[in-house]
Design a protein around this motif. Structure first.
Motif, PDB file in Angstrom:
ATOM      1  N   ARG A 253     -17.331  -2.071  -2.099  1.00  0.00           N
ATOM      2  CA  ARG A 253     -16.850  -3.049  -3.077  1.00  0.00           C
ATOM      3  C   ARG A 253     -16.274  -2.351  -4.304  1.00  0.00           C
ATOM      4  NH1 ARG A 253     -21.348  -6.110  -1.356  1.00  0.00           N
ATOM      5  NH2 ARG A 253     -22.665  -5.111  -2.944  1.00  0.00           N
ATOM      6  N   ASP A 254     -16.946  -1.297  -4.761  1.00  0.00           N
ATOM      7  CA  ASP A 254     -16.430  -0.560  -5.918  1.00  0.00           C
ATOM      8  C   ASP A 254     -15.097   0.113  -5.595  1.00  0.00           C
ATOM      9  OD1 ASP A 254     -18.692  -1.322  -7.281  1.00  0.00           O
ATOM     10  OD2 ASP A 254     -19.773   0.553  -6.871  1.00  0.00           O
ATOM     11  N   LEU A 256     -12.967  -0.819  -3.309  1.00  0.00           N
ATOM     12  CA  LEU A 256     -11.950  -1.849  -3.114  1.00  0.00           C
ATOM     13  C   LEU A 256     -11.478  -2.405  -4.451  1.00  0.00           C
ATOM     14  CD1 LEU A 256     -10.504  -3.382  -0.813  1.00  0.00           C
ATOM     15  CD2 LEU A 256     -12.246  -5.142  -1.029  1.00  0.00           C
ATOM     16  N   ALA A 257     -12.397  -2.551  -5.401  1.00  0.00           N
ATOM     17  CA  ALA A 257     -12.007  -3.052  -6.719  1.00  0.00           C
ATOM     18  C   ALA A 257     -11.056  -2.098  -7.413  1.00  0.00           C
ATOM     19  CB  ALA A 257     -13.253  -3.277  -7.574  1.00  0.00           C
ATOM     20  N   ALA A 258     -11.178  -0.800  -7.145  1.00  0.00           N
ATOM     21  CA  ALA A 258     -10.290   0.180  -7.769  1.00  0.00           C
ATOM     22  C   ALA A 258      -8.852   0.029  -7.296  1.00  0.00           C
ATOM     23  CB  ALA A 258     -10.790   1.596  -7.483  1.00  0.00           C
ATOM     24  N   THR A 259      -8.653  -0.548  -6.113  1.00  0.00           N
ATOM     25  CA  THR A 259      -7.286  -0.751  -5.609  1.00  0.00           C
ATOM     26  C   THR A 259      -6.628  -2.000  -6.184  1.00  0.00           C
ATOM     27  OG1 THR A 259      -8.019  -2.046  -3.685  1.00  0.00           O
ATOM     28  CG2 THR A 259      -7.951   0.349  -3.441  1.00  0.00           C
ATOM     29  N   ARG A 260      -7.412  -2.891  -6.803  1.00  0.00           N
ATOM     30  CA  ARG A 260      -6.913  -4.141  -7.391  1.00  0.00           C
ATOM     31  C   ARG A 260      -6.158  -4.984  -6.364  1.00  0.00           C
ATOM     32  NH1 ARG A 260      -3.585  -2.031 -12.384  1.00  0.00           N
ATOM     33  NH2 ARG A 260      -2.962  -0.555 -10.748  1.00  0.00           N
ATOM     34  N   THR A 261      -6.668  -5.015  -5.156  1.00  0.00           N
ATOM     35  CA  THR A 261      -6.036  -5.804  -4.111  1.00  0.00           C
ATOM     36  C   THR A 261      -6.414  -7.275  -4.233  1.00  0.00           C
ATOM     37  OG1 THR A 261      -5.774  -6.021  -1.707  1.00  0.00           O
ATOM     38  CG2 THR A 261      -7.945  -5.403  -2.528  1.00  0.00           C
ATOM     39  N   THR A 262      -5.555  -8.124  -3.705  1.00  0.00           N
ATOM     40  CA  THR A 262      -5.830  -9.567  -3.663  1.00  0.00           C
ATOM     41  C   THR A 262      -5.996 -10.054  -2.233  1.00  0.00           C
ATOM     42  OG1 THR A 262      -3.452 -10.076  -3.686  1.00  0.00           O
ATOM     43  CG2 THR A 262      -4.567  -9.947  -5.814  1.00  0.00           C
ATOM     44  N   THR A 264      -8.611 -10.324  -0.511  1.00  0.00           N
ATOM     45  CA  THR A 264      -9.822 -11.114  -0.293  1.00  0.00           C
ATOM     46  C   THR A 264      -9.629 -12.598  -0.597  1.00  0.00           C
ATOM     47  OG1 THR A 264     -10.545 -10.448  -2.507  1.00  0.00           O
ATOM     48  CG2 THR A 264     -11.401  -9.183  -0.654  1.00  0.00           C
ATOM     49  N   THR A 271     -14.859  -8.377   2.063  1.00  0.00           N
ATOM     50  CA  THR A 271     -14.778  -7.023   1.511  1.00  0.00           C
ATOM     51  C   THR A 271     -14.606  -5.974   2.598  1.00  0.00           C
ATOM     52  OG1 THR A 271     -16.148  -7.649  -0.386  1.00  0.00           O
ATOM     53  CG2 THR A 271     -15.996  -5.310   0.129  1.00  0.00           C
ATOM     54  N   ASP A 376       1.062  -7.031  -3.848  1.00  0.00           N
ATOM     55  CA  ASP A 376       0.173  -6.193  -4.651  1.00  0.00           C
ATOM     56  C   ASP A 376       0.862  -4.895  -5.049  1.00  0.00           C
ATOM     57  OD1 ASP A 376      -1.807  -8.075  -4.443  1.00  0.00           O
ATOM     58  OD2 ASP A 376      -2.877  -7.065  -2.820  1.00  0.00           O
TER      59      ASP A 376
END
Length: 385
Positions: A253-254, A256-262, A264, A271, A376
């Motif tokens: 999750r951390d 994936l959050a760094a990629t700032r993807t949408t 999800t 995730t 993105d």
């Protein structure tokens, strides 16, 4: 057209090779201006990697072999290779399986600023079949075919330094390993409890449920006592794997959050699946359009037409991990309702079987995933600018 200053005249017409003069005595190397005008590299270095050795073959622009060398794999392999390649300042590397056995060498070359492309083993195998020699297979021959494929194929994937997408792929592969191991341990625990508890353990077994069942066990024989001890060991393994899966998903999750993807926001794509998509796709700009992306995921059918008979068949190739992701999304959307379910039911009403309707939905979902990733990417580029 006059030749660039400091070089001999090299003409592209009349069937002459653009780099014939490079290998003649007294002819200076091509300058970058000539390279830009012709759009061709002077030489291509094909590498056939193995665990214990790497074989490199150098070819000119016509595909003829110039030189070859075998390098023993050790801490100094990369330095030896670069020293050997200094005699060809204008060079391009082609590594077979740059995401497999050739990963380390390909990443070292990419980090050094070299131009590197990944040659799939299927392409080099086809080149070997088309070559003369009765399909003889040697390391120098394989390296030669790798270089020749890179020379005449312009759509090969360039090797880029590893980034966040590589981290996501590593985490998802680790997640798959942990889940498979947890399933194996859980199945084994089921089998042991079947012999200890009348009727066996119920379905949907978890570590807490297994612990509750084992509290009431009173083995009557030494054999049952041994089974109880094994069940305790399996329960400890199950709890450990549960913790590892949980920690892995938190780390995922951390990352994936760094990629700032949408990604999800798409129903059915959580995730783990989003991390798997980004980890396997990497740079989405390498796909010219959504049709190329669908072919890569194996969701686009293959042409199987002949004469006036126009037909298609199921694509069993492509990236099977991404194909599995699309299948899970499709099943979730069909089950949970919404636009995916509406599309599926519409295909059923048109006379398609459930499997055909599901495959049609997967094809549509492939387009949606591609568009989200492209959006993105544009958003991130705009923010960087």
């Amino acid at each position: 057209m006059p030749p660039p200053a400091g070089t001999r005249a090299v003409w592209l017409d009349r069937g002459m090779n653009v780099c014939d003069c490079y290998f003649k005595s007294g002819c200076p190397p091509h300058t970058s201006s000539l390279r830009a005008q012709t759009g061709m590299r002077v030489i291509t270095i094909g590498i056939d990697p193995h665990k214990s050795s790497h074989t490199a073959v150098v070819v000119d622009t016509t595909g003829h072999k110039i030189s070859q060398r075998r390098f023993v794999v050790n801490a100094g392999t990369f330095r030896q290779l670069m020293r050997w390649c200094e005699q060809w300042p204008e060079r391009r590397f082609a590594v077979e399986g740059a995401r497999g056995l050739g990963r380390t060498l390909a990443q070292q070359l990419a980090a050094a600023g070299e131009d590197v492309v990944d040659v799939p083993s299927t392409l080099s195998a086809r080149a070997r079949l088309l070559a003369t020699g009765g399909d003889r297979k040697t390391d120098p021959a394989d390296a030669l075919h790798v270089a020749q494929v890179a020379l005449f194929r312009q759509d090969l994937r360039p090797v880029e330094p590893e980034d966040q997408t590589t981290i996501l792929r590593l985490l998802t592969e680790r997640h798959d390993d942990l889940v498979h191991e947890r399933t194996r341990v859980l199945n084994r625990l089921h089998a042991v409890l079947r012999d200890l508890v009348p009727g066996g353990a119920p379905t949907g077994l978890s570590a807490d449920k297994a612990a509750a069942i084992m509290k009431s066990l009173r083995p009557e024989t030494a054999t049952d006592a041994c089974r109880r001890d094994i069940a305790r060991d399996l329960l400890a393994d199950l709890r450990r794997l549960d913790r590892q899966v949980k920690d892995n998903e938190a780390e995922m999750r951390d990352a994936l959050a760094a990629t700032r993807t949408t990604l999800t926001v798409l129903p059915g794509l959580g995730t783990v699946l989003a991390a798997k998509v980004i980890g396997h796709v990497g740079d989405v700009s390498r796909f010219p359009n959504e049709h190329h992306f669908a072919s890569y995921t194996g969701s686009a059918p293959l042409d199987a037409s002949s004469g006036n008979n126009v037909r298609h068949r199921l694509n069993t190739g492509g990236n099977r991990a991404l194909n599995s992701v699309l299948h899970v999304i499709a099943v979730c959307q069909i089950r949970d309702g919404g636009r995916g379910q509406d599309y599926y039911l519409r295909k059923i009403a048109e006379g398609k079987t459930p499997a055909e309707a599901r495959r049609a939905l997967k094809r549509r979902l492939s387009n949606v995933v591609y568009r989200i990733m492209k959006r993105d990417q544009r958003s991130h580029l705009a923010q960087a600018a």
